[in-house]
Design an enzyme around this catalytic site. Structure first.
Site, short mmCIF file in Angstrom:
data_model
loop_
_atom_site.label_atom_id
_atom_site.label_comp_id
_atom_site.label_asym_id
_atom_site.label_seq_id
_atom_site.Cartn_x
_atom_site.Cartn_y
_atom_site.Cartn_z
N GLU A 154 0.83 -1.21 0.00
CA GLU A 154 0.00 0.00 0.00
C GLU A 154 0.86 1.25 0.00
OE1 GLU A 154 -2.86 -0.57 3.19
OE2 GLU A 154 -3.95 -2.04 1.95
N GLU A 198 -1.68 -10.06 -6.29
CA GLU A 198 -1.64 -10.81 -7.56
C GLU A 198 -0.84 -10.06 -8.61
OE1 GLU A 198 -4.24 -9.75 -5.75
OE2 GLU A 198 -6.07 -10.59 -6.58
N CYS A 219 -6.98 -6.75 -11.19
CA CYS A 219 -6.11 -7.94 -11.23
C CYS A 219 -6.64 -8.95 -12.24
CB CYS A 219 -6.00 -8.57 -9.85
SG CYS A 219 -4.99 -7.59 -8.73
N1 THU Z 1 -6.09 -6.42 -2.56
C1 THU Z 1 -5.27 -7.33 -3.18
O1 THU Z 1 -4.08 -7.41 -2.85
N2 THU Z 1 -5.80 -8.11 -4.14
C2 THU Z 1 -7.09 -8.06 -4.56
O2 THU Z 1 -7.44 -8.65 -5.57
C3 THU Z 1 -8.07 -7.35 -3.74
C4 THU Z 1 -7.49 -6.25 -2.92
C5 THU Z 1 -5.53 -5.54 -1.54
C6 THU Z 1 -5.42 -4.11 -1.96
C7 THU Z 1 -5.42 -3.40 -0.62
O3 THU Z 1 -4.09 -3.36 -0.13
C8 THU Z 1 -6.25 -4.29 0.27
O4 THU Z 1 -6.35 -5.54 -0.39
C9 THU Z 1 -7.65 -3.77 0.56
O5 THU Z 1 -8.31 -3.44 -0.61
#
Ligand code: THU
Length: 131
Positions: A44, A55, A90
């Site tokens: 993040e 992903e 993704c």
């Molecule tokens: N997130 C992912 O890493 N993959 C996804 O497909 C869904 C969302 C993460 C992004 C963010 O850091 C957190 O989950 C909350 O949205």
């Protein structure tokens, strides 16, 4: 590699997630035909929109190392009650390189379900659409 082993590699990545804002760790592990695995976690950013999902971290690691046409199976897992379904961005990024990709989608109790990217993104827009 067994599905369980690939999923476990994704679960191992939860501890690498950088999630000070959402507190929602996600891990991923992407298997190539030759057995190579690229792992990923969500990273993040204070500018929230600059966040990268687990992903896509795994995917860009694979593509940048020359694995483009041999992506076989992706495990994506969360520490969550529900299965950690891949987000739309993704799904689209994965479709570019691996429309036939198999998916293992896991939740916090380490149960996972198996399906295909085409189940989540039917009639996807890909490179062929531009020809
Ligand atoms: N997130 C992912 O890493 N993959 C996804 O497909 C869904 C969302 C993460 C992004 C963010 O850091 C957190 O989950 C909350 O949205």
């Amino acid at each position: 590699m067994t599905d369980r082993a690939l999923a476990d590699l994704a679960y191992d990545m939860l501890s690498r997630s950088y999630v000070p804002y959402s507190k929602f760790p996600v891990g991923a592990a992407l298997l190539c035909a030759d057995g190579t695995v690229f792992t990923g976690c969500n990273v993040e950013n204070a500018a929230y929109g600059s966040t990268i999902c687990a992903e896509r971290t795994a995917l860009v690691k694979a593509v940048s190392e020359g694995h483009r046409d041999d992506l076989v199976k992706l495990a994506v897992v969360g520490d969550s009650t529900d299965y950690c379904w891949p987000c739309g961005a993704c799904r689209q990024m994965l479709y570019e390189f691996a429309p036939q990709l198999e998916l293992l989608v896991g939740r916090g109790d380490r149960e996972f379900t198996k399906l295909k990217l085409s189940d989540l993104l039917p009639h996807g827009f890909g490179p062929k659409a531009l020809t």
